[in-house]
Write a protein that holds these residues in place. Structure first.
Motif, PDB file in Angstrom:
ATOM      1  N   GLY A   1      55.095 -86.379 -31.068  1.00  0.00           N
ATOM      2  CA  GLY A   1      54.884 -87.377 -30.016  1.00  0.00           C
ATOM      3  C   GLY A   1      53.641 -87.137 -29.203  1.00  0.00           C
ATOM      4  O   GLY A   1      53.534 -87.612 -28.059  1.00  0.00           O
ATOM      5  N   THR A   2      52.668 -86.380 -29.746  1.00  0.00           N
ATOM      6  CA  THR A   2      51.424 -86.106 -29.010  1.00  0.00           C
ATOM      7  C   THR A   2      50.637 -87.380 -28.742  1.00  0.00           C
ATOM      8  O   THR A   2      50.015 -87.536 -27.688  1.00  0.00           O
ATOM      9  CB  THR A   2      50.551 -85.119 -29.819  1.00  0.00           C
ATOM     10  N   LEU A   3      50.652 -88.277 -29.707  1.00  0.00           N
ATOM     11  CA  LEU A   3      49.897 -89.520 -29.587  1.00  0.00           C
ATOM     12  C   LEU A   3      50.858 -90.670 -29.304  1.00  0.00           C
ATOM     13  O   LEU A   3      51.702 -90.994 -30.140  1.00  0.00           O
ATOM     14  CB  LEU A   3      49.130 -89.785 -30.884  1.00  0.00           C
ATOM     15  N   PRO A   4      50.752 -91.297 -28.126  1.00  0.00           N
ATOM     16  CA  PRO A   4      51.617 -92.440 -27.828  1.00  0.00           C
ATOM     17  C   PRO A   4      51.314 -93.600 -28.785  1.00  0.00           C
ATOM     18  O   PRO A   4      50.158 -93.932 -29.030  1.00  0.00           O
ATOM     19  CB  PRO A   4      51.235 -92.815 -26.385  1.00  0.00           C
TER      20      PRO A   4
ATOM     21  N   LEU B   1      47.068 -77.106 -37.305  1.00  0.00           N
ATOM     22  CA  LEU B   1      47.680 -78.196 -36.548  1.00  0.00           C
ATOM     23  C   LEU B   1      47.075 -78.326 -35.154  1.00  0.00           C
ATOM     24  O   LEU B   1      47.049 -79.425 -34.579  1.00  0.00           O
ATOM     25  CB  LEU B   1      49.191 -77.989 -36.448  1.00  0.00           C
ATOM     26  N   THR B   2      46.583 -77.219 -34.619  1.00  0.00           N
ATOM     27  CA  THR B   2      45.927 -77.285 -33.311  1.00  0.00           C
ATOM     28  C   THR B   2      44.715 -78.211 -33.354  1.00  0.00           C
ATOM     29  O   THR B   2      44.477 -78.998 -32.418  1.00  0.00           O
ATOM     30  CB  THR B   2      45.504 -75.874 -32.859  1.00  0.00           C
ATOM     31  N   HIS B   3      43.945 -78.143 -34.446  1.00  0.00           N
ATOM     32  CA  HIS B   3      42.783 -79.036 -34.583  1.00  0.00           C
ATOM     33  C   HIS B   3      43.227 -80.495 -34.640  1.00  0.00           C
ATOM     34  O   HIS B   3      42.578 -81.379 -34.044  1.00  0.00           O
ATOM     35  CB  HIS B   3      42.005 -78.685 -35.843  1.00  0.00           C
ATOM     36  N   ILE B   4      44.316 -80.770 -35.340  1.00  0.00           N
ATOM     37  CA  ILE B   4      44.787 -82.153 -35.472  1.00  0.00           C
ATOM     38  C   ILE B   4      45.365 -82.643 -34.143  1.00  0.00           C
ATOM     39  O   ILE B   4      45.199 -83.812 -33.769  1.00  0.00           O
ATOM     40  CB  ILE B   4      45.827 -82.261 -36.597  1.00  0.00           C
ATOM     41  N   ARG B   5      46.018 -81.763 -33.394  1.00  0.00           N
ATOM     42  CA  ARG B   5      46.525 -82.151 -32.075  1.00  0.00           C
ATOM     43  C   ARG B   5      45.372 -82.496 -31.131  1.00  0.00           C
ATOM     44  O   ARG B   5      45.487 -83.417 -30.308  1.00  0.00           O
ATOM     45  CB  ARG B   5      47.358 -81.014 -31.486  1.00  0.00           C
ATOM     46  N   ASN B   6      44.282 -81.751 -31.222  1.00  0.00           N
ATOM     47  CA  ASN B   6      43.116 -82.042 -30.382  1.00  0.00           C
ATOM     48  C   ASN B   6      42.572 -83.435 -30.683  1.00  0.00           C
ATOM     49  O   ASN B   6      42.132 -84.150 -29.778  1.00  0.00           O
ATOM     50  CB  ASN B   6      42.026 -80.994 -30.596  1.00  0.00           C
ATOM     51  N   ILE B   7      42.586 -83.813 -31.977  1.00  0.00           N
ATOM     52  CA  ILE B   7      42.147 -85.160 -32.342  1.00  0.00           C
ATOM     53  C   ILE B   7      43.091 -86.194 -31.738  1.00  0.00           C
ATOM     54  O   ILE B   7      42.655 -87.237 -31.219  1.00  0.00           O
ATOM     55  CB  ILE B   7      42.098 -85.308 -33.880  1.00  0.00           C
TER      56      ILE B   7
END
Length: 336
Positions: free
Chosen positions: A235-238, A154-160
């Protein structure tokens, strides 16, 4: 005129030899009656051990297949269990997301989405399952863990998500990360082998394999959709409510397709389980027939052995009587 006769010493030696022979026979028959096995198989087969050796080779071959089936059966059962657990994890989740996304009620959608990270971590843990120290979804590299932990993935996807310009760009990048050959999933996530386990002999006539791997297309799609749902839930990506509903509706459709793919995998795995079961039954039947054939050669018949033992005991008793009588003979008695 010549008379043939035995001296006292010669007669005594003859009786001793007969007694020793009978005692040996008695010991042999007693052992055979106790153990149920012939003491001298060589005499029974007249020195020809070829048929017996062939039977024993066949038994060893069957035992080898049986050991292989036992080990493979544990893995197949593990795969079936893991697939079932994954299906339970994604079951109804897709339809719930689609239903909630169709409503203009953000609170309902957020409620359905709340456990998305947990679902993702559970699926990853099922894909990292192992049986007897062997990972189930790593292909031929069963000694290697196929995926990192869910949190690391999930860390990789959050970075994206943090670098994406909008929701559409985020989805496009995540799709590429999971699906592209040589992309992020291939280089940063999957650690198993490209080759699936196949051609495992379970009998003379059948070979089977374990084709499901953690990098299969259907598995990637399921992980991708769960990862998107998990990151969106944080909610990482607005994104606007409309964009959020559109993304999660697409995710829901993908998860419904993933559930169907899991059902298909479970069906195929069930066929493998059935083949293993049938091969095991056939192997046990053949093993029983071979054991029976070997037993006819190596086992002593209890009735024949008991009869022979009784006959030898009678001979020994007779010999004792004769020995006692001859030992009491005197010249005066002979000359009367």
């Amino acid at each position: 005129m010549n008379y043939g006769s035995l001296s006292d010493l010669g007669q005594n030696m003859m009786l001793r030899r007969q007694g020793a022979g009978l005692k040996t026979s008695l010991s042999t028959l007693t052992t055979e009656l106790t153990t149920g096995r012939r003491e001298n198989v060589s005499d029974y087969v007249r020195g020809d051990f070829g048929p017996l050796a062939a039977l024993e080779r066949s038994v060893k071959r069957l035992d080898g297949f049986a050991l292989g089936r036992d080990a493979l059966s544990l893995r197949v059962t593990g795969v079936q269990t893991s697939l079932g657990a994954m299906q339970d994890t994604v079951a109804t989740f897709g339809t719930d997301l689609i239903g909630a996304a169709s409503l203009e009620q953000p609170g309902v959608l957020d409620a359905k989405l709340a456990n998305a990270p947990e679902r993702f971590n559970q699926v990853v843990s099922y894909l990292n399952a192992q049986v007897s120290g062997q990972y189930l979804f790593s292909g031929v590299a069963s000694d290697r863990k196929p995926l990192p932990d869910g949190a690391e993935l999930l860390t990789h996807i959050r970075n994206i998500a943090m670098t994406a310009t909008d929701a559409s760009d985020f989805v496009t990048q995540v799709n590429s990360w999971f699906d592209d050959s040589g992309g992020g999933f291939d280089t940063l996530a999957y650690n198993g082998a490209a080759q699936a386990q196949s051609g495992v002999a379970i009998s003379e006539a059948h070979t089977i394999g374990l084709p499901v791997k953690a990098d299969d297309g259907a598995i990637r799609s399921m992980l991708r959709d769960l990862a998107i749902a998990a990151v969106v839930s944080e909610g990482t990506l607005p994104m606007s409510d409309m964009e959020k509903r559109a993304v999660l509706s697409s995710v829901g459709e993908g998860l419904i397709a993933s559930e169907q793919a899991l059902i298909s995998m479970r069906r195929d795995t069930g066929v493998t389980e059935q083949l293993l079961s049938e091969a095991d039954v056939a192997g046990r039947v053949e093993r029983g027939l071979l054991d029976g054939a070997i037993s006819k050669i190596t086992s002593a018949d209890p009735y024949e052995t008991a009869s022979a033992l009784e006959a030898v005991q009678h001979q020994i008793e007779t010999l004792y009587v004769l020995t006692a009588r001859t030992s009491q003979l005197r010249l005066s008695d002979y000359l009367r």
